[in-house]
Design a protein around this motif. Structure first.
Motif, PDB file in Angstrom:
ATOM      1  N   VAL A   1    -109.900 -25.883  30.364  1.00  0.00           N
ATOM      2  CA  VAL A   1    -110.606 -26.507  31.488  1.00  0.00           C
ATOM      3  C   VAL A   1    -111.760 -25.617  31.936  1.00  0.00           C
ATOM      4  O   VAL A   1    -112.870 -26.098  32.180  1.00  0.00           O
ATOM      5  N   ARG A   2    -111.519 -24.317  32.037  1.00  0.00           N
ATOM      6  CA  ARG A   2    -112.586 -23.411  32.488  1.00  0.00           C
ATOM      7  C   ARG A   2    -113.770 -23.437  31.524  1.00  0.00           C
ATOM      8  O   ARG A   2    -114.924 -23.506  31.945  1.00  0.00           O
TER       9      ARG A   2
ATOM     10  N   ARG B   1     -95.649 -38.459  27.073  1.00  0.00           N
ATOM     11  CA  ARG B   1     -96.785 -38.592  27.987  1.00  0.00           C
ATOM     12  C   ARG B   1     -97.183 -37.187  28.409  1.00  0.00           C
ATOM     13  O   ARG B   1     -96.378 -36.439  28.951  1.00  0.00           O
ATOM     14  N   ARG B   2     -98.433 -36.848  28.143  1.00  0.00           N
ATOM     15  CA  ARG B   2     -98.969 -35.546  28.559  1.00  0.00           C
ATOM     16  C   ARG B   2     -99.865 -35.779  29.757  1.00  0.00           C
ATOM     17  O   ARG B   2    -100.757 -36.620  29.717  1.00  0.00           O
ATOM     18  N   THR B   3     -99.615 -35.035  30.835  1.00  0.00           N
ATOM     19  CA  THR B   3    -100.350 -35.193  32.074  1.00  0.00           C
ATOM     20  C   THR B   3    -100.979 -33.874  32.466  1.00  0.00           C
ATOM     21  O   THR B   3    -100.344 -32.824  32.353  1.00  0.00           O
ATOM     22  N   LEU B   4    -102.226 -33.926  32.906  1.00  0.00           N
ATOM     23  CA  LEU B   4    -102.917 -32.743  33.408  1.00  0.00           C
ATOM     24  C   LEU B   4    -103.552 -33.113  34.741  1.00  0.00           C
ATOM     25  O   LEU B   4    -104.360 -34.033  34.818  1.00  0.00           O
TER      26      LEU B   4
ATOM     27  N   ALA C   1    -105.689 -36.624  34.534  1.00  0.00           N
ATOM     28  CA  ALA C   1    -105.749 -37.516  33.379  1.00  0.00           C
ATOM     29  C   ALA C   1    -104.415 -37.446  32.655  1.00  0.00           C
ATOM     30  O   ALA C   1    -103.673 -36.473  32.786  1.00  0.00           O
ATOM     31  N   ASP C   2    -104.119 -38.481  31.896  1.00  0.00           N
ATOM     32  CA  ASP C   2    -102.901 -38.456  31.094  1.00  0.00           C
ATOM     33  C   ASP C   2    -103.140 -39.179  29.780  1.00  0.00           C
ATOM     34  O   ASP C   2    -104.085 -39.946  29.638  1.00  0.00           O
ATOM     35  N   ALA C   3    -102.268 -38.871  28.830  1.00  0.00           N
ATOM     36  CA  ALA C   3    -102.388 -39.459  27.500  1.00  0.00           C
ATOM     37  C   ALA C   3    -100.998 -39.742  26.949  1.00  0.00           C
ATOM     38  O   ALA C   3    -100.055 -38.993  27.211  1.00  0.00           O
TER      39      ALA C   3
ATOM     40  N   GLU D   1    -111.671 -34.207  30.025  1.00  0.00           N
ATOM     41  CA  GLU D   1    -111.730 -35.315  30.968  1.00  0.00           C
ATOM     42  C   GLU D   1    -111.589 -34.818  32.412  1.00  0.00           C
ATOM     43  O   GLU D   1    -112.337 -35.246  33.305  1.00  0.00           O
ATOM     44  N   VAL D   2    -110.661 -33.907  32.651  1.00  0.00           N
ATOM     45  CA  VAL D   2    -110.483 -33.349  33.993  1.00  0.00           C
ATOM     46  C   VAL D   2    -111.727 -32.566  34.402  1.00  0.00           C
ATOM     47  O   VAL D   2    -112.191 -32.671  35.540  1.00  0.00           O
TER      48      VAL D   2
END
Length: 168
Positions: free
Chosen positions: A55-56, A99-102, A124-126, A151-152
């Motif tokens: 993310v960074r 389900r992966r969630t961030l 976001a999730d996938a 996405e985040v």
């Protein structure tokens, strides 16, 4: 379409577009525009974990900040919550879907005053299929994390850009 409804539709469309006179592109001026200059003044400290690293890096790429403190006016503090959850469980307790969630909570801090200018969340999730190949599942989970991180980061940069575009 008969002539009268077509004429009426074109008059309505023209009137609606005329009402958009106050709109202007957010990134007007390109790299020298107000928003681009403000975004480049945002420092992004390190974020814990692999997802934090991803993310960074995405944030630094999008902000054009280089991640350094040179000329920084703001600091963007980000805390992540990452989950991988099994869904689609068969009768023999085999997981067939994940389900992966961030999720991110972020604060934009004015370095001069220490005030929190923006406090918001992004997420976001996938969904992933779990197949018989363990390597394929690991690769899919990693790819999902990389995509979610981008996405985040996009959501965060958009919120920050909108905030910095408005006069303080």
């Amino acid at each position: 379409m008969p002539p009268l409804p077509r004429l009426l539709a074109s008059v309505l469309l023209t009137a609606m577009l005329a009402g958009c006179g106050g709109l202007s592109p957010m990134y007007a001026g390109g790299g020298n525009g107000t928003v681009a200059r403000a975004l480049s003044g945002v420092e992004v400290p390190s974020i814990q974990g692999q997802s934090g690293w991803l993310v960074r890096n995405a944030l630094v790429d999008r902000l054009g900040a280089g991640g350094g403190k040179d000329g920084a006016r703001y600091r963007l503090d980000v805390r992540l919550d990452e989950r991988l959850q099994g869904l689609g469980i068969l009768s023999d307790d085999t997981v067939t879907r994940e389900r992966r969630t961030l999720r991110a909570r972020f604060q934009l801090v004015d370095l001069a005053s220490g005030d929190v200018v923006l406090d918001a969340t992004a997420g976001a999730d996938a969904g992933l299929d779990v197949v018989s190949s363990e390597y394929a599942v690991i690769a899919a989970e990693q790819t999902a994390l990389e995509n979610l991180s981008r996405e985040v980061a996009d959501q965060i940069v958009t919120r920050v850009a909108v905030k910095l575009r408005k006069p303080q």
